[in-house]
Design an enzyme around this catalytic site. Structure first.
Site, PDB file in Angstrom:
ATOM      1  N   GLY A   1       0.821  -1.220   0.000  1.00 31.64           N
ATOM      2  CA  GLY A   1       0.000   0.000   0.000  1.00 31.64           C
ATOM      3  C   GLY A   1       0.851   1.264   0.000  1.00 31.64           C
ATOM      4  N   TYR A   2       0.178   2.373   0.136  1.00 32.76           N
ATOM      5  CA  TYR A   2       0.839   3.687  -0.006  1.00 32.76           C
ATOM      6  C   TYR A   2       1.941   3.891   1.046  1.00 32.76           C
ATOM      7  CZ  TYR A   2       1.121   8.856  -0.017  1.00 32.76           C
ATOM      8  OH  TYR A   2       1.541  10.155  -0.045  1.00 32.76           O
ATOM      9  N   ILE A   3       1.573   3.897   2.304  1.00 30.94           N
ATOM     10  CA  ILE A   3       2.595   4.159   3.335  1.00 30.94           C
ATOM     11  C   ILE A   3       3.452   2.906   3.545  1.00 30.94           C
ATOM     12  CG2 ILE A   3       2.996   5.040   5.675  1.00 30.94           C
ATOM     13  CD1 ILE A   3       0.136   6.204   5.590  1.00 30.94           C
TER      14      ILE A   3
ATOM     15  N   LEU B   1      -3.864  -7.443  -1.233  1.00 33.96           N
ATOM     16  CA  LEU B   1      -3.957  -6.715  -2.511  1.00 33.96           C
ATOM     17  C   LEU B   1      -5.362  -6.145  -2.747  1.00 33.96           C
ATOM     18  CD1 LEU B   1      -1.801  -9.132  -4.737  1.00 33.96           C
ATOM     19  CD2 LEU B   1      -1.051  -7.103  -3.489  1.00 33.96           C
TER      20      LEU B   1
ATOM     21  N   SER C   1      -4.022   7.431  13.711  1.00 28.44           N
ATOM     22  CA  SER C   1      -4.354   8.625  12.921  1.00 28.44           C
ATOM     23  C   SER C   1      -4.715   9.774  13.844  1.00 28.44           C
ATOM     24  CB  SER C   1      -5.549   8.274  12.029  1.00 28.44           C
ATOM     25  OG  SER C   1      -6.168   9.435  11.558  1.00 28.44           O
TER      26      SER C   1
ATOM     27  N   THR D   1      -7.080  11.427  13.498  1.00 33.66           N
ATOM     28  CA  THR D   1      -8.536  11.419  13.570  1.00 33.66           C
ATOM     29  C   THR D   1      -9.011  11.130  15.004  1.00 33.66           C
ATOM     30  OG1 THR D   1     -10.516  10.636  12.443  1.00 33.66           O
ATOM     31  CG2 THR D   1      -8.893   8.959  12.975  1.00 33.66           C
TER      32      THR D   1
ATOM     33  N   TYR E   1     -14.498   4.278  10.526  1.00 32.77           N
ATOM     34  CA  TYR E   1     -13.051   4.176  10.253  1.00 32.77           C
ATOM     35  C   TYR E   1     -12.259   4.752  11.427  1.00 32.77           C
ATOM     36  CZ  TYR E   1      -8.516   5.927   8.919  1.00 32.77           C
ATOM     37  OH  TYR E   1      -7.185   6.232   8.938  1.00 32.77           O
TER      38      TYR E   1
ATOM     39  N   LYS F   1      -9.599   3.057  14.569  1.00 36.53           N
ATOM     40  CA  LYS F   1      -8.267   3.488  15.028  1.00 36.53           C
ATOM     41  C   LYS F   1      -8.272   3.675  16.539  1.00 36.53           C
ATOM     42  CE  LYS F   1      -6.308   3.313  11.085  1.00 36.53           C
ATOM     43  NZ  LYS F   1      -5.389   2.201  10.820  1.00 36.53           N
TER      44      LYS F   1
ATOM     45  N   PHE G   1      -0.642  12.549  10.754  1.00 34.73           N
ATOM     46  CA  PHE G   1      -1.447  13.652  10.254  1.00 34.73           C
ATOM     47  C   PHE G   1      -1.670  13.352   8.761  1.00 34.73           C
ATOM     48  CE2 PHE G   1      -2.385  16.331  13.886  1.00 34.73           C
ATOM     49  CZ  PHE G   1      -1.803  15.528  14.854  1.00 34.73           C
TER      50      PHE G   1
ATOM     51  N   ARG H   1      -4.920  21.547   7.654  1.00 38.23           N
ATOM     52  CA  ARG H   1      -4.363  20.238   7.997  1.00 38.23           C
ATOM     53  C   ARG H   1      -2.839  20.346   8.096  1.00 38.23           C
ATOM     54  NH1 ARG H   1      -8.956  19.675   8.384  1.00 38.23           N
ATOM     55  NH2 ARG H   1     -10.366  18.063   7.606  1.00 38.23           N
TER      56      ARG H   1
ATOM     57  N   GLY I   1     -18.759  16.177   8.334  1.00 33.95           N
ATOM     58  CA  GLY I   1     -17.793  15.445   9.168  1.00 33.95           C
ATOM     59  C   GLY I   1     -16.387  16.018   9.133  1.00 33.95           C
TER      60      GLY I   1
HETATM   61  N1  UFG Z   1     -10.734  18.624   0.456  1.00 30.32           N
HETATM   62  C1  UFG Z   1     -11.305  19.443  -0.499  1.00 30.32           C
HETATM   63  N2  UFG Z   1     -11.648  18.890  -1.677  1.00 30.32           N
HETATM   64  C2  UFG Z   1     -11.453  17.566  -1.971  1.00 30.32           C
HETATM   65  C3  UFG Z   1     -10.851  16.737  -0.987  1.00 30.32           C
HETATM   66  C4  UFG Z   1     -10.513  17.309   0.232  1.00 30.32           C
HETATM   67  O1  UFG Z   1     -11.505  20.634  -0.277  1.00 30.32           O
HETATM   68  O2  UFG Z   1     -11.806  17.121  -3.058  1.00 30.32           O
HETATM   69  C5  UFG Z   1     -10.339  19.212   1.744  1.00 30.32           C
HETATM   70  C6  UFG Z   1     -11.082  18.616   2.918  1.00 30.32           C
HETATM   71  O3  UFG Z   1     -12.283  19.294   3.137  1.00 30.32           O
HETATM   72  C7  UFG Z   1     -10.073  18.808   4.038  1.00 30.32           C
HETATM   73  C8  UFG Z   1      -8.719  18.733   3.335  1.00 30.32           C
HETATM   74  O4  UFG Z   1      -8.990  18.935   1.960  1.00 30.32           O
HETATM   75  O5  UFG Z   1     -10.203  20.100   4.554  1.00 30.32           O
HETATM   76  C9  UFG Z   1      -8.040  17.408   3.516  1.00 30.32           C
HETATM   77  O6  UFG Z   1      -8.956  16.376   3.177  1.00 30.32           O
HETATM   78  P1  UFG Z   1      -8.492  14.857   3.022  1.00 30.32           P
HETATM   79  O7  UFG Z   1      -9.698  14.064   2.656  1.00 30.32           O
HETATM   80  O8  UFG Z   1      -7.303  14.769   2.135  1.00 30.32           O
HETATM   81  O9  UFG Z   1      -7.968  14.493   4.464  1.00 30.32           O
HETATM   82  P2  UFG Z   1      -8.736  14.473   5.852  1.00 30.32           P
HETATM   83  O10 UFG Z   1      -7.899  15.282   6.784  1.00 30.32           O
HETATM   84  O11 UFG Z   1     -10.142  14.831   5.770  1.00 30.32           O
HETATM   85  O12 UFG Z   1      -8.678  12.929   6.176  1.00 30.32           O
HETATM   86  C10 UFG Z   1      -7.442  12.349   6.431  1.00 30.32           C
HETATM   87  C11 UFG Z   1      -7.449  10.882   6.069  1.00 30.32           C
HETATM   88  C12 UFG Z   1      -8.380  10.115   6.927  1.00 30.32           C
HETATM   89  C13 UFG Z   1      -8.159  10.424   8.364  1.00 30.32           C
HETATM   90  C14 UFG Z   1      -8.155  11.897   8.593  1.00 30.32           C
HETATM   91  C15 UFG Z   1      -7.794  12.263   9.976  1.00 30.32           C
HETATM   92  O13 UFG Z   1      -7.831  10.713   4.730  1.00 30.32           O
HETATM   93  O14 UFG Z   1      -8.115   8.767   6.716  1.00 30.32           O
HETATM   94  O15 UFG Z   1      -7.187  12.510   7.757  1.00 30.32           O
HETATM   95  O16 UFG Z   1      -6.705  11.552  10.348  1.00 30.32           O
HETATM   96  F1  UFG Z   1      -9.156   9.907   9.125  1.00 30.32           F
END
Ligand code: UFG
Length: 342
Positions: free
Chosen positions: A11-13, A34, A126, A128, A151, A155, A180, A233, A299
């Site tokens: 996977g990725y990480i 996989l 995470s 999260t 999800y 965690k 993060f 973030r 959310g």
């Molecule tokens: N965002 C957009 N447009 C998009 C996708 C994301 O504006 O198409 C914004 C989101 O609103 C958020 C930021 O970009 O503000 C980051 O969003 P991500 O979905 O990339 O990441 P998140 O922080 O929401 O989620 C990630 C991981 C999750 C984990 C979470 C907290 O994907 O698995 O961090 O650890 F749960």
């Protein structure tokens, strides 16, 4: 040479961590079903490192098969457990799928550790678990909030299961790493993030839009209580994140851990808004990104970034790459993937 079992190693990480482990002289065995990755990743790890880790295609929920495999590999010094489902939105619609997979696999891993005397575990957790923290940046002592998705809950529960197991069994030591937002790809552009279908996460959506695969990026809200109104973030380069796993595994193997169960935040310490991330992408790619502000994503956390000082001082680890450097590798990877140069 120490043997490390990496679950979810294609996977990725997991793949980036495998590369770093091999670079530090560890022997890596990968277990992966996989579900969300390709076996060819092993070829690319081989290309980068000159070493081909063994891939065992196995579902960790299958206790018997896991048991039979571990029985043949009792010399494992540590397990790094990445394998899990990770789509937040899907987990809301299919909670049982998430609880079953993410928790059963972890329980089975801990079961074989106990049974076969494997002493060390590094767990992918995470940020999260913090929900929307009241105080920023977030330290490891910040209170945990009720999870907003199944999800996220896997965690939180996963951390509790590990903590209880290490408390009840002094032969098992563990470190949970609270990531993060990992972004970017290996500088070789041979491995990176390869989401199936429409990406949920910002950076793959951004690079796909830049490449013309998606029409426009939707920015989820500009009315948050942040300087430019978009969410904040802490984006860290996946190679920096991968290196933290090597440090954590060494800490356990060398008995340098201070407690049987430890937790570390892994981030840069810098909060970056969605609009700042877009500007970073435009800077490093030279591509003007098509984006539109739309409503908030249900959310979403408004703002979160790490206080990484505990990881800095205790693990001797810190992020080295800037946002632009990480974003550049994400863009290079996107171009390689799309031009079929892999
Ligand atoms: N965002 C957009 N447009 C998009 C996708 C994301 O504006 O198409 C914004 C989101 O609103 C958020 C930021 O970009 O503000 C980051 O969003 P991500 O979905 O990339 O990441 P998140 O922080 O929401 O989620 C990630 C991981 C999750 C984990 C979470 C907290 O994907 O698995 O961090 O650890 F749960």
């Amino acid at each position: 040479m120490k043997n490390i079992l990496v679950t979810g190693g294609t996977g990725y990480i997991g793949s980036h961590t495998t590369v770093e482990l091999i670079g530090q002289g560890f022997e890596v065995i990968i277990i992966d079903n996989l579900y969300n990755s390709e076996a060819e990743v092993i070829d690319r790890i081989h290309k980068i490192t000159g070493i081909r880790p063994h891939l065992e295609v196995l579902d960790l929920c299958n206790q018997e098969k896991l048991d039979a495999f571990i029985k043949k590999h009792k010399d494992i010094s540590a397990i790094i457990h990445f394998a899990a489902y990770k789509a937040v939105g899907e987990s809301v619609n299919e909670p049982l799928k998430y609880y079953r997979n993410n928790l059963l696999s972890l329980i089975n891993i801990l079961g074989v550790m106990k049974l076969y005397g494997i002493p060390n575990l590094v767990f992918s957790s995470s940020c999260t678990v913090y929900g929307q923290p009241e105080k920023l940046p977030v330290t490891e002592d910040s209170p945990l909030q009720p999870a907003t998705s199944p999800y996220g809950n896997t965690k939180q529960i996963g951390e509790v299961i590990i903590k209880d197991t290490t408390h009840s069994n002094e032969n098992i030591k563990a470190i949970s790493l609270r990531y993060f937002n990992p972004i970017g790809a290996h500088p070789s552009s041979l491995i990176g993030e390869l989401p199936r279908g429409v990406p949920e996460n910002l950076v793959p959506y951004l690079t796909q839009t830049g490449y013309g695969i998606r029409e426009e990026l939707k920015v989820f809200g500009n009315d948050y209580d942040t300087p430019d109104g978009s969410c904040i973030r802490d984006y860290l380069h996946v190679v920096d994140l991968a290196k933290a796993h090597v440090v954590a595994v060494k800490r356990l193997i060398e008995n340098k851990n201070k407690k049987n169960y430890e937790v570390f935040n892994l981030g840069t310490g810098n909060g970056v808004s969605v609009l700042e991330a877009i500007r970073s992408f435009e800077r490093v790619s030279g591509v003007k990104l098509k984006y539109r502000i739309v409503g908030r994503r249900p959310g979403d956390i408004e703002k979160i970034w790490a206080d990484p000082s505990f990881a800095n001082s205790e693990l001797g680890w810190k992020t080295l790459s800037s946002l632009d450097e990480a974003m550049k590798t994400a863009w290079e990877w996107e171009k390689v993937v799309r031009s079929n140069k892999l």
